[in-house]
Enzyme design. Structure first.
Site, PDB file in Angstrom:
ATOM      1  N   GLY A  76       0.796  -1.235   0.000  1.00 15.58           N
ATOM      2  CA  GLY A  76       0.000   0.000   0.000  1.00 15.58           C
ATOM      3  C   GLY A  76       0.823   1.276   0.000  1.00 15.58           C
ATOM      4  O   GLY A  76       0.445   2.270  -0.635  1.00 15.58           O
ATOM      5  N   HIS A 145     -13.671  12.637 -15.283  1.00 14.93           N
ATOM      6  CA  HIS A 145     -13.087  12.710 -16.630  1.00 14.93           C
ATOM      7  C   HIS A 145     -11.742  13.446 -16.694  1.00 14.93           C
ATOM      8  O   HIS A 145     -11.507  14.405 -15.977  1.00 14.93           O
ATOM      9  CB  HIS A 145     -14.076  13.395 -17.578  1.00 14.93           C
ATOM     10  CG  HIS A 145     -14.355  14.814 -17.173  1.00 14.93           C
ATOM     11  ND1 HIS A 145     -13.604  15.874 -17.602  1.00 14.93           N
ATOM     12  CD2 HIS A 145     -15.286  15.327 -16.332  1.00 14.93           C
ATOM     13  CE1 HIS A 145     -14.061  16.988 -17.074  1.00 14.93           C
ATOM     14  NE2 HIS A 145     -15.076  16.679 -16.282  1.00 14.93           N
TER      15      HIS A 145
END
Ligand code: COA
Length: 225
Positions: A76, A145
């Site tokens: 991680g 986006h």
């Protein structure tokens, strides 16, 4: 660990997961959820471990003796993950890093995903996003986006990016943090849990709060998890 020739030939088509922490468990689950048929082998720095999650465990420094050249680094911490990726690349330049994409994530067809990327359950990645190599897009995080996530960056569970956000290499966006559209986060920066980022945040800082502000300088590689 010593492997006989027979065992070695059985291991040939295996996948190596580097790491045995919580993140590695989730990556293992993702591979299982995708219907992965290959044998999984775990590798870590723990010399005493013989197995993990019912799979063979091999001391990381011995991984080249396995003759397996496919896998993923499931650690991680962004900096430590990059160190292990470099170790694997140096030891075996032919090693192929796979992606672990949860079948219940939602990724637009126009998204570019780099090698070694992990996308967890419930994550949404919208059109024209570029996700660099070895990036983590954690559980139920959302990337709108045209965002860019540079190599070795990460989103923690529930982090949200508006459209056109850029996250620099090795930077971490923590649990539930939000970045409004069009903002840029520098390299090696940690955005704290629950932050609301309204302005660009520079490289090599720890920043948190709503609105999010830089709180202190950060040396690259400094622990944050
Ligand atoms: C940002 C972060 C790295 C700071 O860690 P740190 O430097 O060790 O900070 P400390 O815990 O010593 O806290 C110092 C002060 O900042 C405050 N603080 C720390 N993180 C904060 C945050 N995200 N938002 C608001 N305040 C925060 C603490 O309350 C403390 O205030 P106090 O001195 O008045 O008590 C850490 O809080 C964080 O958000 N970690 C990410 C956790 C995460 O997302 N994990 C993902 C697992 S997948």
């Amino acid at each position: 660990m010593y492997f006989t020739e027979k065992v070695m030939s059985n291991l040939k088509d295996s996948i190596i997961i580097f790491g045995t922490g919580g993140h590695a468990k989730v990556v293992f689950d993702i591979l299982m959820a995708t219907g992965c048929k290959e044998r999984i082998i775990f590798c870590s720095k723990d010399e005493s471990k013989q197995e993990f999650l019912g799979c063979i465990h091999v001391f990381q420094d011995n991984f080249s003796s396995l003759n397996v050249d496919t896998g993923i680094v499931a650690i991680g911490d962004n900096w430590i993950r990059s160190q292990v990726v470099n170790f694997v690349r140096t030891t075996n330049p032919k090693f192929k890093f796979i992606k672990a994409i949860h079948p219940r994530s939602c990724i637009s067809n126009s998204v570019a995903l780099g090698d070694g990327v992990v996308v967890m359950a419930g994550a949404v990645i919208n059109p024209d996003v570029r996700v660099g190599m070895h990036v983590i897009v954690n559980t139920a995080s959302s990337v709108d986006h045209d965002c860019i996530l540079e190599d070795f960056s990460s989103l923690a569970p529930g982090a949200t990016l508006g459209g056109n956000v850029a996250i620099g290499e090795y930077s971490a966006i923590s649990l539930g943090a939000k970045v409004i559209h069009g903002r840029t986060i520098g390299r090696h920066t940690v955005i704290g849990a629950g932050a609301t980022v309204l302005h660009d945040i520079e490289s090599e800082v720890v920043a948190y709060g709503s609105p999010c502000r830089s709180v202190k300088r950060r040396i690259k590689g400094e622990k944050y998890l």
